[in-house]
Design an enzyme around this catalytic site. Structure first.
Site: not given
Lengths: 734, 232
Positions: A91, A93, A493, A44
């Protein structure tokens, strides 16, 4: 090794990575330090699996003011001293675990990325993917996500102007929730996220810090944690009211010279925001966790620096102005607290009072290893692509009308009004084209200009052919913009993929980025910001490779924008672009899956033609030649014609098309590079001349008129019936 | 002539009201922070839409205690004009300046969409530029907009022509299908007894330019301007 494999698993570091840390650091890291590495070296924050691939995406042109990754969001110059700031983020999960709060805090996070740069957020878009609504759990996720977006976004007073929603089995229990935000500001008011200038202060503003989000999307967790903490919710709870106050206060602050930078707290909380700011400024930081306002007692330094509590901002304040900054926040009823300062030793130092609890070079935390792998094309993919379309029996003309109704009622194609009427899409008084057209159009006050916005990404294409799917995601977004009369400017993107450690998924990621790169180069649109969401899988099964392309375009004269609906009786309807029927274009189509239950066959795209078509369409709209322009995408020509009819309840009567190719491909094939336009008969020769100049096909399809959709020899339906199917298709599934 | 737009923490349509009045209608306008007390410079006050205090507890329930509301009450008691839009209408009901309450929409969803309003009483200072029964196209954007009052209050509102706007079809028929939230009597806007305080759920500031879909909102603003001019 003093650290167990379980601990490393939970902070998503491999043993090799741990050894690398020890080697570079020259010692074993302590718990807090290890947690910081886990966060910043996560996919992340650190992009270790995707960085090498992402680098090839074109990211420069003369309108771009910052490089991707250099700031929180990309910046594009739109003239008149104005810039737009744009980013998309996932977002996924959190939304899978708690759909309302997951989606709500997704909106909150992306909005902070925009106003942290001093730009007022003026538009939100959402790209959503769910499993089929026949499954009650998917309905729960869908309803929760939509209300979460509405609940948070509406409270902020930022219009939610568009996006897309797509359903496929692979998203069952792993929905995708991507939120895009665009802001606008004067170029001189841009705020950077740099911590520099020794002695400048780090001020934390907004919510108190709690234990929420500790096990968040960044994979932060440690077996050393006590059990009760493990049970705490991994999903943060949003407070949109607090965020609204932060927006107004930070935008006011951006107009002063009291600060040197601002950075929101997102994934990995204080750790990533402070360390990344220091890395950008080439400085160091020192933070005392005892000074951080807490919402719970007994929090450890580890928890304080890695908490993902929402609605917090880190402001780099010039020492001499700290009182003025505090007073400004107090007027907005916001708490602020000095928690540390900028140093010049290049270290991230975390203290608990006088005790140093972590001390690591910033450069080390922000340079995770970068992985690059050689992978082969999977066998199953070859089979999908070589699927023989001719093995599917062609559609009989008698069934064409019923098939069209079935497609219009399919949740992937049906009207999404029951979703977007729950979002305030008008606040701000800029929305010229609301959700439901090819692209949203917002005027720029005090100029003649407007911007157009869209998100696109057909994951079924990407599943069957990741390269072509990547090409089409970019091409379709650009096509949507030119239909509204906008020159495409830039992309943000969001790449949603499965587990990149699997060869097949890595192959998909690589091919998809290759395809996007090719299309970006060809269509000359750079990628200015973005986000990668990997490890989207449930019970070992990966989602479709799902790139979402958010694109912004510029309209020089808002009076010359264009929309998708037919406007007047007697107008002629033309197809521009790919005017041949490509039999193979039912490959990977909505038709093939919905009617025959088959997923396979390559989608069809001619990128060279696409480029010329966009130039041609843009010129036709700018010169005011056409009354409507509509992109031909999911559901093909027949669906696109029906959609153009339904906007203003104006029918269509076809010429004799003399159909020689397959009927299914003619009506429902999804060949790319096609736009349907309508125009007064007297302007037809001008359009034809323009099309010839751009070497773009222009085929007369028929005439606008009446209250039926008639395609000679196969379809003749009243608009009421089409509308009934299309308008209520999605709503009926809920 | 000067308009004042009251801003609470969480308000968001103050900027739209400002733009409509300043840039479209060329009026003088100020923002008024909710802690201010002196309202003597103004001819008309606007309580704009948004989520004052996050709509926590109940929409308008916290904002009504802001210092500015005491001054606003005195302002209204002098017969000066006050218009509450959306959250502003909710604040006026919470503060008792208008009767009734705005409950959660009957379908339990937020709604942002164009609606049609029938101007029921063109003698009100907010509608004097309307034809009687004129239909206005103006959008709504709310979660709690279902007007409710007991039957005695409703009877009183109707008898005294205090219902200023009702949801209707484009042709002006007041039907259930045209009612976007379940409001009793299709009520979209009412005034106080004296007629100088209007609360309405739809957003006239969003309907001031044809390029945004409608300019019917201007009829309300122009009515206010004409009423103030008539009285000065």
């Amino acid at each position: 090794m003093p650290v167990s494999k379980e601990t490393l698993d939970e902070i998503a570091l491999s043993e090799a990575e741990y050894q690398l840390i020890v080697k570079r650091l020259g010692r074993e890291p302590n718990d807090v330090e290890l947690g910081m590495f886990g966060a910043l070296w996560s996919e992340h924050c650190g992009y270790k699996h995707s960085k090498a691939l992402l680098k090839q995406l074109p990211s420069r042109n003369k309108r771009m003011l910052v490089k991707p990754g250099e700031e929180n969001a990309g910046v594009v110059d739109i003239g008149d001293g104005l810039v737009v700031v744009m980013k998309i983020e996932s977002h996924n999960h959190p939304s899978a675990i708690e759909p309302y709060q997951g989606a709500a805090t997704g909106v909150g996070g992306i909005v902070r990325d925009i106003f942290t740069m001093g730009a007022r957020p003026i538009a939100l878009l959402n790209s959503l993917r769910f499993g089929p609504l026949s499954d009650p759990h998917n309905r729960y996720l869908f309803v929760g996500v939509v209300s979460g977006i509405a609940g948070y976004g509406n409270c902020l007073g930022i219009p939610d102007v568009g996006g897309e929603i797509f359903f496929a089995k692979c998203y069952t229990t792993n929905p995708l929730v991507n939120a895009l935000c665009l802001g606008i500001t004067r170029s001189k008011s841009l705020v950077r996220a740099k911590a520099h200038g020794k002695g400048n202060l780090l001020m934390l503003v907004g919510a108190d810090t709690g234990r929420d989000g500790l096990h968040g999307a960044s994979g932060l967790a440690s077996k050393a944690f006590q059990e009760e903490r493990e049970l705490r919710s991994a999903v943060q709870v949003g407070n949109p009211f607090l965020e609204k106050l932060l927006i107004e206060a930070c935008l006011e602050l951006a107009e002063t010279d009291w600060i040197t930078g601002m950075q929101d707290l997102g994934a990995a909380g204080l750790t990533s925001s402070a360390v990344e700011s220091a890395a950008r400024g080439g400085s160091g930081i020192e933070i005392d966790v005892l000074k951080v306002p807490r919402r719970e007692k007994g929090m450890t330094p580890y928890e304080v620096v890695l908490s993902e509590s929402q609605e917090r901002m880190l402001v780099m304040v010039k020492k001499e102005h700290q009182d003025k900054v505090k007073a400004l926040f107090a007027r907005w009823e916001l708490d602020s607290q000095i928690v540390g300062e900028v140093t010049d030793d290049g270290l991230a130092r975390i203290k608990e009072g006088e005790k140093v609890v972590a001390e690591v070079p910033v450069s080390l935390l922000t340079s995770p290893p970068v992985y690059r792998r050689r992978v082969k094309k999977p066998e199953w993919l070859k089979q999908l692509q070589t699927f023989d379309i001719l093995s599917v029996p062609d559609l009989s003309p008698r069934k064409a009308g019923a098939t069209l109704l079935q497609l219009l009622a399919s949740p992937n194609i049906a009207s999404k009004h029951c979703v977007y009427r729950q979002y305030d899409h008008q606040v701000g008084n800029d929305t010229v084209v609301p959700p439901g057209s090819d692209a949203a159009v917002l005027r720029i006050k005090e100029t003649k200009k407007a911007i157009a916005l869209t998100t696109d990404g057909n994951a079924r294409y990407c599943y069957v052919n990741p390269y072509l799917g990547g090409v089409i995601a970019v091409a379709e977004a650009a096509r949507n913009l030119v239909c509204s009369g906008a020159q495409p400017l830039a992309i943000t993107d969001c790449l949603n993929f499965g587990n990149p450690e699997k060869d097949d998924v890595y192959y998909q990621l690589k091919e998809c980025i290759n395809g996007m790169t090719r299309a970006c180069q060809k269509l000359r649109v750079p990628v200015i910001s973005g986000n990668v969401s990997l490890y989207n899988e449930t019970t070992g099964k990966d989602i479709y490779p799902t790139p979402v392309v958010g694109m912004v375009g510029l309209i020089d004269d808002v009076a010359r924008h264009c929309t998708s609906g037919f406007k007047s009786e007697g107008d002629l309807v033309f197809l521009l672009g790919e005017i041949r029927t490509i039999n193979s274009s039912i490959g990977s189509s909505e038709y093939l899956e919905l009617i025959h239950g088959i997923i396979g066959g390559n989608p069809y795209v001619d990128l060279e033609l696409e480029r010329r078509l966009h130039r041609c369409c843009l010129e036709a709209v700018k010169r005011g030649l056409v009354n409507s322009a509509h992109d031909c995408s999911e559901g093909g020509l027949a669906v696109a014609l029906a959609e153009s009819c339904l906007v203003n309840h104006l029918g269509f009567i076809s010429d004799d098309w003399k159909i020689e190719a397959r009927l299914d491909a003619t009506l429902f094939g999804e060949a790319q590079a096609r736009i349907i336009v309508s125009l007064p008969p007297r302007a037809a020769w001008k359009l034809q001349r323009l099309a010839a100049r751009w070497q773009v096909g222009a085929k007369r399809l028929g005439t606008v008129g009446g209250t039926r959709l008639t395609i000679e020899g196969c379809i003749d339906l009243p608009l009421e019936e089409l509308r009934e199917a299309w308008w209520y298709g999605l709503e009926k599934c809920l | 002539m000067k308009f004042g737009i009251i801003v609470f923490p969480g308000t968001w349509s103050e900027r739209d009201c400002y733009y409509a009045l300043k840039n479209v209608l060329r009026q003088e306008v100020d923002y008024i922070w909710h802690k201010e007390a002196d309202l003597s410079h103004y001819d008309c006050l606007i309580l704009p839409g948004g989520f004052s205090y996050g709509d926590y507890l109940r929409p308008g329930a916290i904002a009504r205690f802001s210092p500015v509301m005491t001054s606003l009450e005195a302002f209204a008691s002098q017969g000066k004009l006050v218009i509450g839009i959306c959250n502003g209408f909710q604040i006026l009901c919470e503060s008792g300046l208008l009767p009734g309450a705005l409950l959660r929409n009957d379908h339990l969803e937020y709604r942002c969409q164009w609606v049609y309003l029938k101007a029921e009483n063109n003698q009100s200072p907010f509608t004097i530029q309307c034809q009687n029964g004129q239909v206005l196209k103006i959008p709504i954007s709310h979660y709690e907009g279902r007007y409710y009052a007991d039957s005695a209050t409703l009877a009183e509102l109707e008898a005294n022509k205090r219902v200023i706007f009702r949801y209707c079809t484009p042709a002006g028929e007041v039907t259930d299908a045209a009612n976007p939230n379940g409001s009793l009597h299709n009520i979209a806007g009412i005034t106080n007894k004296r007629g100088n305080v209007l609360g309405m759920m739809p957003h006239p500031e969003r309907a001031c330019e044809a390029i945004l879909g409608s300019s019917d909102g201007n009829i309300i603003w122009e009515s206010i301007i004409a009423s103030i001019q008539r009285n000065t």
